[in-house]
Each structure stands twice: as C-alpha cells, then as structure tokens.
Design a protein around this motif. Sequence first.
Motif, PDB file in Angstrom:
ATOM      1  N   ALA A 207      17.390  12.023   9.372  1.00 21.07           N
ATOM      2  CA  ALA A 207      17.004  12.827   8.209  1.00 21.07           C
ATOM      3  C   ALA A 207      17.777  12.377   6.970  1.00 21.07           C
ATOM      4  N   LEU A 208      19.060  12.099   7.145  1.00 20.31           N
ATOM      5  CA  LEU A 208      19.879  11.630   6.031  1.00 20.31           C
ATOM      6  C   LEU A 208      19.366  10.297   5.504  1.00 20.31           C
ATOM      7  N   ARG A 213      18.002   7.137  -1.024  1.00 22.36           N
ATOM      8  CA  ARG A 213      17.290   6.284  -1.982  1.00 22.36           C
ATOM      9  C   ARG A 213      17.054   4.879  -1.446  1.00 22.36           C
ATOM     10  N   GLU A 214      17.386   4.654  -0.187  1.00 23.90           N
ATOM     11  CA  GLU A 214      17.355   3.288   0.347  1.00 23.90           C
ATOM     12  C   GLU A 214      15.995   2.871   0.890  1.00 23.90           C
ATOM     13  N   GLU A 215      14.994   3.729   0.742  1.00 19.40           N
ATOM     14  CA  GLU A 215      13.611   3.405   1.122  1.00 19.40           C
ATOM     15  C   GLU A 215      13.525   2.885   2.558  1.00 19.40           C
ATOM     16  N   ILE A 256      20.841  -2.062   3.109  1.00 23.11           N
ATOM     17  CA  ILE A 256      21.565  -1.934   4.370  1.00 23.11           C
ATOM     18  C   ILE A 256      23.038  -1.685   4.106  1.00 23.11           C
ATOM     19  N   ALA A 257      23.619  -2.390   3.149  1.00 27.34           N
ATOM     20  CA  ALA A 257      25.024  -2.172   2.808  1.00 27.34           C
ATOM     21  C   ALA A 257      25.260  -0.744   2.325  1.00 27.34           C
ATOM     22  N   GLN A 258      24.316  -0.220   1.545  1.00 27.74           N
ATOM     23  CA  GLN A 258      24.442   1.158   1.068  1.00 27.74           C
ATOM     24  C   GLN A 258      24.384   2.150   2.223  1.00 27.74           C
ATOM     25  N   LEU A 259      23.492   1.908   3.164  1.00 30.50           N
ATOM     26  CA  LEU A 259      23.403   2.797   4.327  1.00 30.50           C
ATOM     27  C   LEU A 259      24.670   2.710   5.176  1.00 30.50           C
ATOM     28  N   GLN A 260      25.180   1.505   5.361  1.00 28.98           N
ATOM     29  CA  GLN A 260      26.415   1.347   6.129  1.00 28.98           C
ATOM     30  C   GLN A 260      27.549   2.132   5.495  1.00 28.98           C
TER      31      GLN A 260
END
Length: 410
Positions: A207-208, A213-215, A256-260
């Motif tokens: 859900a997060l 915003r990482e689409e 991916i870096a933002q999600l990490q």
Amino acid sequence: MMNGHIIKPRDEADVVETVQWALGKGEALEIVGHGSKRGIGRPVEASHVLDLSALSGVTLYEPDELVLSARAGTPLAEIEKLLADHGQCFQFEPMDYGPLLSGESGSGTIGGMLAANLAGPRRIKAGAARDHVLGVRVVSGRGELFKSGGRVVKNVTGYDLSKGMANSWGTLGVATELTFKVLPAAETLNTLALRGLDDEMAARAMALAMGSREEVASAAHLPPSVAWRFLDGNLGGEAATILRIEGFAPSVRHRIAQLQARFGSAVRQDILDEAQSRQIWREVRDVLPFVKKGDQRAIWRVSMPPMAGWRMVDEFRRHAGVDAYYDWQGGLIWLRMEAAPEAKILRALIARHGGGHATLVRGDENVRASTDIFEPQAPALAALSHRLKQQFDPENILNPGRMYEYPAGV
C-alpha cells in the motif's frame, strides 16, 4: 463446415449460418477457440461444439494509431509477437490459463481474452481487457450479426456493447472479430524485492509503495510456502514482496533508489534484473507455482479489498489446508486447496472481511458440476443478467449453464 458434432466455421458468414441452424433445431452450442480455458465454469451441456480456431488472422494493425483488429480465433501468442516486433503490447498483459489447466502455454485466443476479461499483474494500473477493447463483431444467440464500437481510440458513440461481452464466457454471443487499443512496451523493467515480511507487513508495504510517487506498476506478495517455486528456485524460501518499476532506464534507477530509501535498512532488499523481472511477473501472472504435472488440486481466484485479503486467508487456514499468494497489491489471491474446495466457508469469510468474489478456476468435473463456479449474484444483479441473456440469447443455446443456470427459452 461440419465434422460430426464439431462445427468449424471458415468465416463470419459460417458463424451466422451455424447459430441460425442451431436456433432452428433448438440445439445448444459450446463455443471454443483453442480450448485453453475450457475447464473454467460448469460443464456445458451442448449437442455441438462451435470451434472458432479457423477464424484466425490479424485484419488490421496500425502501430502509429495504436490499434489492432483480429479474428476471434487468432492465437494471442501470434498477436503478442507481432506487437513485440513493433515495440508495443497489450498493456493489461492478459494471463495465460493454458499451463494451469491443460499444461500448454500460448494457446489462448483474442476472442477468449475478451470473453474471460483477462488481465495480469498490471491490472491495478492498466485495467483489464474490457478497458482496452474498442470494437467487436458478434453473432448473438438470435443468429443476428451486430457491430459495436469502432477502430478509433476516442469512441463517443454511447453505450459500448463490446464491454458487455467482457466476462460473458461465450454465453451472450459469438465474437467473430475484435479491435483493441495497444500501447508502447516499457523500455526497461526491474523489480525491488522486500524480503522476510509476513502477510500483514507485506500488505502495508505494498500500500505504501503503490501510494508513493514512484509509479509502481505492480505489487505482489509471495509467502515462504510459494516463494521457493519462483525463478527456478533462485528466489529462495524467504517471503518476497515484489514491486515492479518500469519505464526509461534512468527513471527506473531513480525510482528504485527512492523506494529503497523509503523502506530503509529495517528490511532486506534485493533488486531483480530485467530477465529475472520478466520471468517472475510471468510466473505470478500465469500462476506457474501451482502448475505441476498431474496435480489437479482445486484452485480458487479471489478478488477483494487489498488490505483485507491476508486477514481472510489467515482465518481460512483454520478451516482448510490452503497455499496462497497475492497479486494486485493483495487484492487478487490465488488459493490452492489441499482437499475438496470449501466454497461456502470461503465465500462466507470473503463477505465477513469486506466482500469480494471467488471463482473456482481448476477442479475436476464432479467438483465443477456441484459447485457455484462463479460468485452467486445478488438478486438485482441476477435479474439484470437474466434480462441481458434474454436480449442476446433468448433460447439459451450458447454455452448453456457455463456460468449460471438459465432454463431453455429464457
């Protein structure tokens, strides 16, 4: 045109003639393409098989206009190769039921794609077949040919009957030609795998990610009992919550870096490369972890609110032996039963945990004949379905009983 009880039309005129002949005789027809989904639904009681496999071929493809038309019996594998050669695809990535039901992949047809309203892991972003169909030519159970929609992406012609054919499983009409919107395929595809999360933690993580915003294009959770069956065992036996990121290479790396960073060091993270990503999402899409030669254990497809699915499965495990994994951010649950399907218990728990619907996808003929395969309809919806059936197939000659029981001459 006829071969015993198998009727194989050569063109649209043959389909019209066959339906009119069956209507005049008062005899039912089972509608099939290549038969890849024939095992879904109740056994059809029909005197004849209307085999559309010879009704094949792409009739129009305009890559610049993002439009493709094909006859109903055209194999999806052929169409997807043609699209791939032009850097395009069906954005909703229709699943292939073949391996799960017959052991053969690539045998589904474009007509079956709409009849079953197919979709894959990108469903939560891209929709399903009904959201991309532009037009269809159909022969109704009255033996009448009609056309709905057109060959343009912007279609403002009122109520679109082509969408009404979605998820009808051949019970309303016989599609002869279909037109779909196609879209560019992603340049780059990678997957971020969060390891070791339990089902509740995974639901929150998905859900997060989907709300960020990482689409994120797709999100699925593979518990330990199934994780080892993915990527030829190379994923290991630890739970994996997988997030698909696609697009231009620099953008994919950045997101991916933002999600990490968002998930931090509290959870172990792996990045699957393009080849691994394509394989794992195909395995998720086609339920390949539950494909095993000779295995006929019942499989259910359950759709319900994403944050409620894991709770339902947790409670269901107290009543039945079941293996499960989650797609569509947890909103699609694939269940493999260890014993006879507990349909009443399953549907009662779905209702208790926020509602949804369950479809028996695989089961032997006895189970299929004695179980409500598709979710029983509420009275108002059942009445609407009945009226629709009366309009399209008043004598109930097309795939009778496959979805719901209708008397002859509905």
